[in-house]
Design an enzyme around this catalytic site. Sequence first.
Site, PDB file in Angstrom:
ATOM      1  N   ASP A 149      39.490  20.664   8.944  1.00  0.00           N
ATOM      2  CA  ASP A 149      40.100  21.260   7.745  1.00  0.00           C
ATOM      3  C   ASP A 149      41.321  20.433   7.348  1.00  0.00           C
ATOM      4  O   ASP A 149      42.149  20.075   8.200  1.00  0.00           O
ATOM      5  CB  ASP A 149      40.515  22.714   8.026  1.00  0.00           C
ATOM      6  CG  ASP A 149      41.027  23.401   6.779  1.00  0.00           C
ATOM      7  OD1 ASP A 149      40.200  23.775   5.932  1.00  0.00           O
ATOM      8  OD2 ASP A 149      42.259  23.555   6.653  1.00  0.00           O
ATOM      9  N   ILE A 150      41.424  20.122   6.054  1.00  0.00           N
ATOM     10  CA  ILE A 150      42.573  19.356   5.562  1.00  0.00           C
ATOM     11  C   ILE A 150      43.797  20.259   5.545  1.00  0.00           C
ATOM     12  O   ILE A 150      43.767  21.358   4.982  1.00  0.00           O
ATOM     13  CB  ILE A 150      42.297  18.799   4.156  1.00  0.00           C
ATOM     14  CG1 ILE A 150      41.075  17.875   4.188  1.00  0.00           C
ATOM     15  CG2 ILE A 150      43.508  18.043   3.622  1.00  0.00           C
ATOM     16  CD1 ILE A 150      40.671  17.344   2.831  1.00  0.00           C
ATOM     17  N   GLU A 193      37.576  22.700   1.555  1.00  0.00           N
ATOM     18  CA  GLU A 193      38.111  21.490   2.178  1.00  0.00           C
ATOM     19  C   GLU A 193      37.698  21.368   3.638  1.00  0.00           C
ATOM     20  O   GLU A 193      38.205  20.507   4.361  1.00  0.00           O
ATOM     21  CB  GLU A 193      39.644  21.470   2.067  1.00  0.00           C
ATOM     22  CG  GLU A 193      40.362  22.527   2.882  1.00  0.00           C
ATOM     23  CD  GLU A 193      40.533  23.842   2.135  1.00  0.00           C
ATOM     24  OE1 GLU A 193      41.391  24.644   2.557  1.00  0.00           O
ATOM     25  OE2 GLU A 193      39.813  24.058   1.139  1.00  0.00           O
TER      26      GLU A 193
END
Length: 297
Positions: A149-150, A193
């Site tokens: 996950d960003i 994301e």
Amino acid sequence: MHTKPKSPLSSWTSLTGCVLAVTLLLDAALSLNGLVPEQAALFPNAVAALESRASDVLPPGIALAGFVSGIALALTVIMLPMHHVYRSREARLLQERERLAAQNARLVHQAASDGLLGIANRREFERVLKLEWRRAARERQPLSLLMIDIDCFKLFNDTYGHQAGDTCLRGVADVLRTAAARPGDMVARYGGEEMVVLMPHTSVEGAMRMAERIHAMLAERALSFSASPVAQHVTVSIGVSSMLPVRNANRSVLVQQADEGLYTAKESGRNRTATMPNLRLIAPEEEPSLGSHRAQA
């Protein structure tokens, strides 16, 4: 000296005479060889006249051979153009089939890919996970998953805009593709994301090394994110899950544990990797049926 050109009427008369002559000869040849009854001959009087001289002028064997040769020649003249037409049509059909196959392959690829990032989409990931889970259970090999996950991606979009956010997603996806370059490794967009890397024949130690490589490559790429509370560049949090799959077990546990590891990494400050200390091999709801199966064995 000038030669007077033949009139169309004389040419037509000559052609008609030739046709009648050939017809007479064929009819006579067939009658002489018993292929056509004498009563059914087209020109019985002419045939009778020829029969008296046939042995000297046209032996029956030669007449039959000539007739058969004529039929063969006629069939060749007729069939050769038809063969060329068939071959040409067959070539066109083959080209059309190849074009349709290529178009179908493109459609299949589009259906299995994320349009923005160019990596596999979630549906394709779930399909491949099912196949790899069965294969790992059959070969008794570990299967590992990274859930990525960003960090602070909403803040990135608010700061730079959604177009820059799309560019950021593509940049991270490119890093993942470069890092997971082994045959069999799969990079997919899980949602928003979040992305995943599925790694067959990989232990938890190998999965952790892959996560460290992703962190290092992102730091080297240095996608600017000055508003980030974590670093001056785009970072990710990674959850790691690794299992030895069991046939008929619940493969969703692999995803659930990677998600739990991702949550732990975020809670611990982001830009890091976490894994669950106790890895379960099978889903709890599958234990009774597996136990009964072993008891029967």
